[in-house]
Motif scaffolding. Sequence first.
Motif, PDB file in Angstrom:
ATOM      1  N   TYR A  84       0.784  -1.159   0.126  1.00  0.00           N
ATOM      2  CA  TYR A  84       0.016  -0.082   0.037  1.00  0.00           C
ATOM      3  C   TYR A  84       1.088   1.168   0.040  1.00  0.00           C
ATOM      4  O   TYR A  84       1.756   1.534   0.779  1.00  0.00           O
ATOM      5  CB  TYR A  84      -0.819   0.026   1.319  1.00  0.00           C
ATOM      6  N   LEU A  85       0.575   2.176  -0.575  1.00  0.00           N
ATOM      7  CA  LEU A  85       1.063   3.592  -0.671  1.00  0.00           C
ATOM      8  C   LEU A  85       0.154   4.343   0.135  1.00  0.00           C
ATOM      9  O   LEU A  85      -1.078   4.002   0.384  1.00  0.00           O
ATOM     10  CB  LEU A  85       0.936   4.162  -2.322  1.00  0.00           C
ATOM     11  N   PRO A  86       0.676   5.294   0.967  1.00  0.00           N
ATOM     12  CA  PRO A  86      -0.174   6.101   1.939  1.00  0.00           C
ATOM     13  C   PRO A  86      -0.900   7.052   1.138  1.00  0.00           C
ATOM     14  O   PRO A  86      -0.573   8.272   1.241  1.00  0.00           O
ATOM     15  CB  PRO A  86       1.356   6.896   2.776  1.00  0.00           C
ATOM     16  N   PHE A  87      -2.089   6.716   0.680  1.00  0.00           N
ATOM     17  CA  PHE A  87      -3.013   7.525   0.066  1.00  0.00           C
ATOM     18  C   PHE A  87      -3.517   8.786   0.676  1.00  0.00           C
ATOM     19  O   PHE A  87      -3.585   9.820   0.039  1.00  0.00           O
ATOM     20  CB  PHE A  87      -3.903   6.540  -0.695  1.00  0.00           C
ATOM     21  N   GLN A  88      -3.605   8.529   2.034  1.00  0.00           N
ATOM     22  CA  GLN A  88      -4.310   9.726   2.790  1.00  0.00           C
ATOM     23  C   GLN A  88      -3.173  10.733   2.937  1.00  0.00           C
ATOM     24  O   GLN A  88      -3.481  12.107   2.675  1.00  0.00           O
ATOM     25  CB  GLN A  88      -4.533   9.210   4.309  1.00  0.00           C
ATOM     26  N   ARG A  89      -1.973  10.429   3.079  1.00  0.00           N
ATOM     27  CA  ARG A  89      -0.877  11.270   3.185  1.00  0.00           C
ATOM     28  C   ARG A  89      -0.528  11.929   1.756  1.00  0.00           C
ATOM     29  O   ARG A  89      -0.197  13.183   1.572  1.00  0.00           O
ATOM     30  CB  ARG A  89       0.318  10.766   3.747  1.00  0.00           C
ATOM     31  N   ILE A  90      -0.693  11.308   0.646  1.00  0.00           N
ATOM     32  CA  ILE A  90      -0.571  11.677  -0.722  1.00  0.00           C
ATOM     33  C   ILE A  90      -1.601  12.882  -0.830  1.00  0.00           C
ATOM     34  O   ILE A  90      -1.396  13.797  -1.398  1.00  0.00           O
ATOM     35  CB  ILE A  90      -0.594  10.461  -1.632  1.00  0.00           C
ATOM     36  N   ALA A  91      -2.718  12.486  -0.634  1.00  0.00           N
ATOM     37  CA  ALA A  91      -3.944  13.516  -0.902  1.00  0.00           C
ATOM     38  C   ALA A  91      -3.918  14.646  -0.056  1.00  0.00           C
ATOM     39  O   ALA A  91      -4.037  15.962  -0.633  1.00  0.00           O
ATOM     40  CB  ALA A  91      -5.274  12.717  -0.392  1.00  0.00           C
ATOM     41  N   VAL A  92      -3.093  14.405   1.075  1.00  0.00           N
ATOM     42  CA  VAL A  92      -2.781  15.975   1.846  1.00  0.00           C
ATOM     43  C   VAL A  92      -1.709  16.702   1.357  1.00  0.00           C
ATOM     44  O   VAL A  92      -1.785  17.995   0.830  1.00  0.00           O
ATOM     45  CB  VAL A  92      -2.503  15.657   3.462  1.00  0.00           C
ATOM     46  N   ALA A  93      -0.577  16.058   0.923  1.00  0.00           N
ATOM     47  CA  ALA A  93       0.423  16.503   0.205  1.00  0.00           C
ATOM     48  C   ALA A  93       0.261  17.168  -1.071  1.00  0.00           C
ATOM     49  O   ALA A  93       0.759  18.233  -1.502  1.00  0.00           O
ATOM     50  CB  ALA A  93       1.639  15.460  -0.011  1.00  0.00           C
ATOM     51  N   ALA A  94      -0.884  16.755  -1.864  1.00  0.00           N
ATOM     52  CA  ALA A  94      -1.202  17.158  -2.985  1.00  0.00           C
ATOM     53  C   ALA A  94      -2.139  18.350  -3.203  1.00  0.00           C
ATOM     54  O   ALA A  94      -2.501  18.800  -3.948  1.00  0.00           O
ATOM     55  CB  ALA A  94      -1.993  15.796  -3.943  1.00  0.00           C
ATOM     56  N   GLY A  95      -2.634  18.920  -1.617  1.00  0.00           N
ATOM     57  CA  GLY A  95      -3.588  19.783  -1.554  1.00  0.00           C
ATOM     58  C   GLY A  95      -5.157  19.378  -1.962  1.00  0.00           C
ATOM     59  O   GLY A  95      -5.947  20.060  -2.240  1.00  0.00           O
ATOM     60  N   PHE A  96      -5.194  18.151  -1.848  1.00  0.00           N
ATOM     61  CA  PHE A  96      -6.574  17.566  -2.102  1.00  0.00           C
ATOM     62  C   PHE A  96      -7.534  17.705  -0.782  1.00  0.00           C
ATOM     63  O   PHE A  96      -8.789  17.642  -0.731  1.00  0.00           O
ATOM     64  CB  PHE A  96      -6.456  16.241  -2.975  1.00  0.00           C
ATOM     65  N   ALA A  97      -6.801  17.330   0.104  1.00  0.00           N
ATOM     66  CA  ALA A  97      -7.583  17.010   1.443  1.00  0.00           C
ATOM     67  C   ALA A  97      -6.577  17.429   2.529  1.00  0.00           C
ATOM     68  O   ALA A  97      -5.324  17.579   2.346  1.00  0.00           O
ATOM     69  CB  ALA A  97      -8.034  15.691   1.530  1.00  0.00           C
ATOM     70  N   ALA A  98      -7.201  17.847   3.799  1.00  0.00           N
ATOM     71  CA  ALA A  98      -6.444  17.968   5.127  1.00  0.00           C
ATOM     72  C   ALA A  98      -6.653  16.738   5.820  1.00  0.00           C
ATOM     73  O   ALA A  98      -7.783  15.981   5.765  1.00  0.00           O
ATOM     74  CB  ALA A  98      -6.998  19.383   5.606  1.00  0.00           C
ATOM     75  N   MET A  99      -5.707  16.520   6.791  1.00  0.00           N
ATOM     76  CA  MET A  99      -5.900  15.435   7.571  1.00  0.00           C
ATOM     77  C   MET A  99      -6.819  15.791   9.023  1.00  0.00           C
ATOM     78  O   MET A  99      -6.428  16.739   9.483  1.00  0.00           O
ATOM     79  CB  MET A  99      -4.549  14.955   8.114  1.00  0.00           C
ATOM     80  N   GLY A 100      -7.753  15.156   9.079  1.00  0.00           N
ATOM     81  CA  GLY A 100      -8.668  15.583  10.260  1.00  0.00           C
ATOM     82  C   GLY A 100      -8.344  14.856  11.697  1.00  0.00           C
ATOM     83  O   GLY A 100      -7.307  14.015  11.465  1.00  0.00           O
ATOM     84  N   ILE A 106      -9.930  14.924   4.914  1.00  0.00           N
ATOM     85  CA  ILE A 106     -11.205  15.714   4.829  1.00  0.00           C
ATOM     86  C   ILE A 106     -11.047  16.513   3.439  1.00  0.00           C
ATOM     87  O   ILE A 106      -9.951  17.289   3.513  1.00  0.00           O
ATOM     88  CB  ILE A 106     -11.356  16.473   5.822  1.00  0.00           C
ATOM     89  N   HIS A 107     -11.850  16.363   2.654  1.00  0.00           N
ATOM     90  CA  HIS A 107     -11.781  17.177   1.453  1.00  0.00           C
ATOM     91  C   HIS A 107     -12.747  18.700   1.593  1.00  0.00           C
ATOM     92  O   HIS A 107     -13.638  18.521   2.398  1.00  0.00           O
ATOM     93  CB  HIS A 107     -12.655  16.540   0.364  1.00  0.00           C
ATOM     94  N   PRO A 108     -12.193  19.722   1.212  1.00  0.00           N
ATOM     95  CA  PRO A 108     -13.067  20.792   1.618  1.00  0.00           C
ATOM     96  C   PRO A 108     -14.524  20.923   1.081  1.00  0.00           C
ATOM     97  O   PRO A 108     -15.370  21.831   2.098  1.00  0.00           O
ATOM     98  CB  PRO A 108     -12.489  22.004   0.848  1.00  0.00           C
ATOM     99  N   THR A 109     -14.750  20.392   0.084  1.00  0.00           N
ATOM    100  CA  THR A 109     -16.476  20.246  -0.291  1.00  0.00           C
ATOM    101  C   THR A 109     -17.064  19.012   0.389  1.00  0.00           C
ATOM    102  O   THR A 109     -18.105  19.047   0.662  1.00  0.00           O
ATOM    103  CB  THR A 109     -16.631  20.247  -1.777  1.00  0.00           C
ATOM    104  N   TYR A 110     -16.340  17.796   0.045  1.00  0.00           N
ATOM    105  CA  TYR A 110     -16.876  16.493   0.153  1.00  0.00           C
ATOM    106  C   TYR A 110     -16.657  15.973   1.722  1.00  0.00           C
ATOM    107  O   TYR A 110     -17.157  14.936   1.964  1.00  0.00           O
ATOM    108  CB  TYR A 110     -16.548  15.528  -0.828  1.00  0.00           C
ATOM    109  N   GLY A 111     -15.699  16.687   2.325  1.00  0.00           N
ATOM    110  CA  GLY A 111     -15.540  16.122   3.827  1.00  0.00           C
ATOM    111  C   GLY A 111     -14.962  14.701   3.664  1.00  0.00           C
ATOM    112  O   GLY A 111     -14.109  14.499   2.784  1.00  0.00           O
ATOM    113  N   PRO A 112     -15.571  13.885   4.350  1.00  0.00           N
ATOM    114  CA  PRO A 112     -14.817  12.423   4.297  1.00  0.00           C
ATOM    115  C   PRO A 112     -15.497  11.514   3.298  1.00  0.00           C
ATOM    116  O   PRO A 112     -15.259  10.268   3.331  1.00  0.00           O
ATOM    117  CB  PRO A 112     -15.048  11.808   5.986  1.00  0.00           C
ATOM    118  N   TRP A 113     -16.532  12.206   2.684  1.00  0.00           N
ATOM    119  CA  TRP A 113     -17.477  11.242   1.627  1.00  0.00           C
ATOM    120  C   TRP A 113     -16.731  11.255   0.305  1.00  0.00           C
ATOM    121  O   TRP A 113     -17.270  11.585  -0.667  1.00  0.00           O
ATOM    122  CB  TRP A 113     -18.689  11.777   1.693  1.00  0.00           C
ATOM    123  N   PHE A 114     -15.419  10.555   0.262  1.00  0.00           N
ATOM    124  CA  PHE A 114     -14.957  10.364  -0.883  1.00  0.00           C
ATOM    125  C   PHE A 114     -14.056   9.105  -0.767  1.00  0.00           C
ATOM    126  O   PHE A 114     -13.834   8.715   0.405  1.00  0.00           O
ATOM    127  CB  PHE A 114     -14.102  11.248  -1.531  1.00  0.00           C
TER     128      PHE A 114
END
Length: 191
Positions: A84-100, A106-114
């Motif tokens: 497994y790659l650390p997709f949650q941390r990748i999403a945060v580093a990419a500016g897609f989401a913040a770690m809650g 957590i995505h700024p629009t969809y929250g945890p619903w993705f």
Amino acid sequence: MLGDAGFDLVHELDLACLAHEPGTEAISSTGSRRGLLIANTRALWPIFVANAPVGTDPLDRYTEAVITTAFPGAHVWFAHRAPYLPFQRIAVAAGFAAMGPTHLAIHPTYGPWFGLRALVGLPGEPRAAPPRLPAYSCTGDCAAVFARTTDAWRSWLAVRDACCIGRDHRYSEAQLAYHYTKDPALLLPAQ
Ligand code: B12
């Protein structure tokens, strides 16, 4: 095409932003810079149910079929595939989401619903610098719910429900039940 197949969130990133992220060496070793992070909202569910392959792990196989067809010859890393790659941390580093506070991204629009599905490495220069996240104002109410989780999947669902962002984007009951239980009966047409 990805959106038509239910993968409705595609986020451009410069893969160089992962250079200092532990566990992402397989990505940097390819030398690719232009990356796409592919995810889905609840939009995936009806499309997937209508097209689910027969057999084991249908969502994983559906995801692989769609994304490898869309990007022939590209480097593709799937969130569901070990190692497994650390997709949650990748999403945060990419500016897609913040770690809650609940360790959910957590995505700024969809929250945890993705769902995070794949990272694609393409040839050429990255198209855009990672955008800044809109302000994410967390009430922190979720932390107490997170502290009460048990082995019961409903207790983990309660963690998502406690997030103050994206409540209008909550998954349907069938999609929720499937993600937590993988019950194949949920993929059958309603009687
Ligand atoms: C293995 C895995 C699990 C395992 C084990 C988790 C563990 N703590 O060891 C199990 C099956 C228990 C699991 C459960 C859940 N998971 Co999970 N899981 C993964 C997976 C495939 C790999 C994680 C990993 O090892 N990464 C590699 C290591 C090196 O990176 P890391 O940052 O150190 O990873 C840690 C975290 O990811 C954490 N973790 C994994 N899942 C979850 C979920 C929660 C709520 C928390 C707090 C932490 C956590 O555990 C990892 C190891 O310590 C990822 C997808 C991915 N590739 O990241 C999804 C992923 C992290 N899971 C996810 C989710 C949503 C869940 C669930 C909440 C519901 C679900 N399955 O749909 C449940 C919650 C728990 C439950 N009991 O119901 C999402 C998170 C999305 C987000 N917004 O942040 C991901 C990204 C999958 C996806 N397609 O989007 N998961």
